[in-house]
Design an enzyme around this catalytic site. Structure first.
Site, PDB file in Angstrom:
ATOM      1  N   GLU A 179     -14.242 -10.478  13.484  1.00  0.00           N
ATOM      2  CA  GLU A 179     -14.317 -10.437  14.947  1.00  0.00           C
ATOM      3  C   GLU A 179     -15.195 -11.536  15.539  1.00  0.00           C
ATOM      4  O   GLU A 179     -16.124 -11.267  16.300  1.00  0.00           O
ATOM      5  CB  GLU A 179     -14.796  -9.042  15.392  1.00  0.00           C
ATOM      6  CG  GLU A 179     -13.869  -7.944  14.875  1.00  0.00           C
ATOM      7  CD  GLU A 179     -14.348  -6.519  15.158  1.00  0.00           C
ATOM      8  OE1 GLU A 179     -15.372  -6.357  15.841  1.00  0.00           O
ATOM      9  OE2 GLU A 179     -13.706  -5.573  14.667  1.00  0.00           O
ATOM     10  N   ASN A 226     -10.719 -11.434   9.865  1.00  0.00           N
ATOM     11  CA  ASN A 226     -10.255 -10.135  10.372  1.00  0.00           C
ATOM     12  C   ASN A 226     -10.647  -9.959  11.837  1.00  0.00           C
ATOM     13  O   ASN A 226     -11.798 -10.217  12.215  1.00  0.00           O
ATOM     14  CB  ASN A 226     -10.925  -9.032   9.526  1.00  0.00           C
ATOM     15  CG  ASN A 226     -10.379  -7.643   9.801  1.00  0.00           C
ATOM     16  OD1 ASN A 226      -9.171  -7.427   9.723  1.00  0.00           O
ATOM     17  ND2 ASN A 226     -11.256  -6.711  10.131  1.00  0.00           N
ATOM     18  N   HIS A 262      -5.810  -1.802  16.406  1.00  0.00           N
ATOM     19  CA  HIS A 262      -6.296  -0.597  17.090  1.00  0.00           C
ATOM     20  C   HIS A 262      -5.548  -0.510  18.410  1.00  0.00           C
ATOM     21  O   HIS A 262      -5.862  -1.234  19.365  1.00  0.00           O
ATOM     22  CB  HIS A 262      -7.805  -0.688  17.345  1.00  0.00           C
ATOM     23  CG  HIS A 262      -8.614  -0.626  16.083  1.00  0.00           C
ATOM     24  ND1 HIS A 262      -8.699   0.514  15.310  1.00  0.00           N
ATOM     25  CD2 HIS A 262      -9.380  -1.556  15.461  1.00  0.00           C
ATOM     26  CE1 HIS A 262      -9.475   0.274  14.262  1.00  0.00           C
ATOM     27  NE2 HIS A 262      -9.896  -0.976  14.320  1.00  0.00           N
ATOM     28  N   GLU A 292      -6.406  -2.114  10.187  1.00  0.00           N
ATOM     29  CA  GLU A 292      -7.165  -0.986  10.739  1.00  0.00           C
ATOM     30  C   GLU A 292      -6.313  -0.162  11.705  1.00  0.00           C
ATOM     31  O   GLU A 292      -6.791   0.307  12.743  1.00  0.00           O
ATOM     32  CB  GLU A 292      -8.432  -1.503  11.459  1.00  0.00           C
ATOM     33  CG  GLU A 292      -9.310  -2.393  10.589  1.00  0.00           C
ATOM     34  CD  GLU A 292     -10.660  -2.739  11.208  1.00  0.00           C
ATOM     35  OE1 GLU A 292     -11.042  -2.146  12.229  1.00  0.00           O
ATOM     36  OE2 GLU A 292     -11.337  -3.627  10.637  1.00  0.00           O
ATOM     37  N   ASP A 294      -4.552   2.260  14.066  1.00  0.00           N
ATOM     38  CA  ASP A 294      -4.567   3.605  14.661  1.00  0.00           C
ATOM     39  C   ASP A 294      -4.055   3.473  16.100  1.00  0.00           C
ATOM     40  O   ASP A 294      -4.014   2.379  16.652  1.00  0.00           O
ATOM     41  CB  ASP A 294      -5.945   4.303  14.584  1.00  0.00           C
ATOM     42  CG  ASP A 294      -7.106   3.507  15.133  1.00  0.00           C
ATOM     43  OD1 ASP A 294      -6.872   2.542  15.894  1.00  0.00           O
ATOM     44  OD2 ASP A 294      -8.260   3.850  14.825  1.00  0.00           O
TER      45      ASP A 294
HETATM   46  O1  G3I Z   1     -25.610   5.689   9.033  1.00  0.00           O
HETATM   47  C1  G3I Z   1     -26.000   6.368  10.231  1.00  0.00           C
HETATM   48  C2  G3I Z   1     -26.570   7.712   9.897  1.00  0.00           C
HETATM   49  O2  G3I Z   1     -27.744   7.535   9.140  1.00  0.00           O
HETATM   50  C3  G3I Z   1     -26.839   8.477  11.202  1.00  0.00           C
HETATM   51  O3  G3I Z   1     -27.263   9.768  10.906  1.00  0.00           O
HETATM   52  C4  G3I Z   1     -25.588   8.547  12.055  1.00  0.00           C
HETATM   53  C5  G3I Z   1     -25.832   9.222  13.386  1.00  0.00           C
HETATM   54  O4  G3I Z   1     -24.994   8.735  14.384  1.00  0.00           O
HETATM   55  O5  G3I Z   1     -25.140   7.240  12.310  1.00  0.00           O
HETATM   56  C6  G3I Z   1     -24.795   6.559  11.120  1.00  0.00           C
HETATM   57  O6  G3I Z   1     -24.298   5.286  11.402  1.00  0.00           O
HETATM   58  C7  G3I Z   1     -23.037   5.238  12.041  1.00  0.00           C
HETATM   59  C8  G3I Z   1     -22.030   4.597  11.090  1.00  0.00           C
HETATM   60  O7  G3I Z   1     -20.803   4.370  11.762  1.00  0.00           O
HETATM   61  C9  G3I Z   1     -21.782   5.422   9.840  1.00  0.00           C
HETATM   62  O8  G3I Z   1     -21.143   6.638  10.156  1.00  0.00           O
HETATM   63  C10 G3I Z   1     -23.192   4.383  13.290  1.00  0.00           C
HETATM   64  O9  G3I Z   1     -23.992   5.081  14.222  1.00  0.00           O
HETATM   65  C11 G3I Z   1     -21.852   4.093  13.911  1.00  0.00           C
HETATM   66  O10 G3I Z   1     -22.002   3.146  14.953  1.00  0.00           O
HETATM   67  C12 G3I Z   1     -20.922   3.497  12.853  1.00  0.00           C
HETATM   68  O11 G3I Z   1     -19.657   3.285  13.452  1.00  0.00           O
HETATM   69  C13 G3I Z   1     -18.811   2.428  12.741  1.00  0.00           C
HETATM   70  C14 G3I Z   1     -18.416   1.238  13.589  1.00  0.00           C
HETATM   71  O12 G3I Z   1     -17.502   0.419  12.870  1.00  0.00           O
HETATM   72  C15 G3I Z   1     -19.611   0.390  13.971  1.00  0.00           C
HETATM   73  O13 G3I Z   1     -19.205  -0.713  14.720  1.00  0.00           O
HETATM   74  C16 G3I Z   1     -17.571   3.214  12.371  1.00  0.00           C
HETATM   75  O14 G3I Z   1     -17.913   4.266  11.462  1.00  0.00           O
HETATM   76  C17 G3I Z   1     -16.555   2.283  11.696  1.00  0.00           C
HETATM   77  O15 G3I Z   1     -15.350   2.996  11.518  1.00  0.00           O
HETATM   78  C18 G3I Z   1     -16.304   1.094  12.621  1.00  0.00           C
HETATM   79  O16 G3I Z   1     -15.389   0.218  11.999  1.00  0.00           O
HETATM   80  C19 G3I Z   1     -15.018  -0.952  12.721  1.00  0.00           C
HETATM   81  C20 G3I Z   1     -14.716  -2.034  11.696  1.00  0.00           C
HETATM   82  O17 G3I Z   1     -15.792  -2.203  10.823  1.00  0.00           O
HETATM   83  C21 G3I Z   1     -14.362  -3.354  12.365  1.00  0.00           C
HETATM   84  N1  G3I Z   1     -13.301  -3.175  13.340  1.00  0.00           N
HETATM   85  C22 G3I Z   1     -13.459  -2.097  14.305  1.00  0.00           C
HETATM   86  C23 G3I Z   1     -13.759  -0.782  13.594  1.00  0.00           C
HETATM   87  C24 G3I Z   1     -13.846   0.363  14.578  1.00  0.00           C
HETATM   88  O18 G3I Z   1     -14.946   0.196  15.421  1.00  0.00           O
END
Ligand code: G3I
Length: 384
Positions: A179, A226, A262, A292, A294
């Protein structure tokens, strides 16, 4: 392009694999709305169909270890299915904050665990991702001494080198840069910590660092760019095409482009737009993957939106089926319970191929969208 009747899905799969099930749509009652569920239930799934269509796999993002997904036996049973999933992408565990939480102190425990699980269940892995503006540790975002081009370049090269070296050929591919381009103004570079200190050169620098490890160690891992909103023609897509052309022109390795995909119910790019874009990347000399996929909706989705979602999934998958250089399709998780959508877009969801009518730790139900994907994978190619 119109989708053929869902009734042909079971017949098509059944033609090659015994025991075709009668195709009909079953109503599954949920609390707020009636959701359309599939009636197909055979040992022939999305990954089987993808491979039959000449693709490497049908895959999914999965957020393990350390999340509810690993503990949900119903979710995990479906994840393990070799019929549906032949690839797994780590949703978070290989990102910068997880792998280099302190400068030059690497933590590969979670990433190694992910690969162990994926390999145990016969899944290839698209490793995700090396350089991105999100999920960076504090030491990158708020350095004790402000970064210069030189000091941050060293950080970037060190991170890429260590990860590519450590995980090696256990990764089918790496999303080297994620990105880099903005939506507005479309196609400009995102003004992030990498760009602000190194300039646009940070992108070739990351690919060149990965290439160096590959050449030194004789690895096969493929290098991908990506991004999202590069699935149909437009300024951002042109920027990504130009990047491929620039890297190739400079002799820097790039093997593929990940089209995140997405989408939103009803405004998903058409089959033809997606086809045209995939062909444009392939013409630049790279392979592509839907990385990715959805298709989200405002909750609760109406019956018409659920039907539209089937079409949107169908069009997207079919556009990969019909381009030989599109080597695989990955959904960004397969179960609404663990989708990233509701926590990012308030009031939206319903984005994935399965749902759990009674919530986590309860049985999964396939949506009609699952049948749409299966039909796209099993249908005849359009002669592209
Ligand atoms: O690890 C912490 C955990 O310790 C805490 O308790 C919890 C509470 O909210 O948060 C956890 O971290 C989260 C992490 O996902 C793991 O679940 C973050 O807050 C959250 O922001 C993070 O979101 C991820 C997101 O990327 C961040 O930008 C999503 O799971 C993940 O699916 C998403 O994936 C991205 C791709 O990498 C790139 N393209 C877009 C896609 C969707 O946003």
């Amino acid at each position: 392009m119109s989708m053929r009747s869902l009734a042909t899905v079971a017949a098509l799969a059944g033609a090659a694999f015994a025991a075709p099930a009668p195709a009909k749509t079953t109503d599954v009652s949920a609390t707020t709305t009636t959701l359309l569920a599939t009636a197909t239930n055979k040992a022939f799934g999305l990954n089987d169909a993808a491979k039959q269509a000449g693709k490497l796999w049908f895959g999914t993002a999965v957020d393990i270890p350390g999340t509810g997904e690993a503990q949900d036996k119903f979710y995990f049973r479906e994840f393990k299915s070799p019929h549906d999933f032949g690839e797994a992408t780590p949703a978070n565990i290989m990102k910068f904050d997880a792998t280099e939480p302190e400068q030059n102190s690497f933590n590969f425990t979670g990433g190694d665990y992910f690969l162990d699980v994926a390999e145990q269940y016969g899944k290839q892995v698209r490793c995700h991702n090396l350089i991105w503006q999100s999920q960076l540790p504090n030491w990158v975002n708020n350095p004790a001494t402000p970064w210069t081009n030189k000091t941050l370049s060293k950080v970037l090269v060190n991170h890429v080198t260590n990860l590519v070296e450590h995980f090696g050929d256990r990764c089918y591919s790496w999303d080297v840069v994620n990105e880099a381009f903005a939506d507005s103004p479309a196609g400009d570079y995102q003004k992030n910590v990498w760009f602000n200190n190194i300039g646009p050169e940070y992108v070739p620098m990351a690919f060149a660092a990965a290439q160096k490890v590959i050449e030194k160690n004789g690895l096969k891992v493929k290098l991908y760019y990506n991004d999202y909103n590069i699935e149909s023609p437009g300024a951002k897509t042109t920027a990504a095409l130009n990047l491929v052309s620039e890297l190739k022109g400079r002799g820097i390795q790039i093997d593929g482009v990940g089209l995140e995909s997405h989408f939103i119910v009803g405004s998903t790019p058409s089959y033809h737009q997606q086809l045209q874009t995939k062909r444009a990347f392939v013409r630049e000399g790279v392979e592509v993957v839907i990385t990715e996929l959805d298709v989200r909706a405002t909750l609760p989705p109406s019956a018409a939106e659920q039907t539209q979602q089937v079409q949107d999934y169908y069009d997207s998958v079919k556009s990969c089926v019909d381009v030989a250089g599109c080597v695989g399709i990955v959904v960004w998780d397969f179960d609404d319970t663990y989708s990233w959508v509701p926590s990012t877009f308030a009031g939206q969801g319903y984005a994935d191929l399965f749902f759990q009518p009674h919530g986590a730790n309860h049985p999964l139900v396939k949506k009609a969208a699952y049948d749409g994907v299966l039909e796209a994978l099993t249908g005849a190619a359009e002669g592209v």
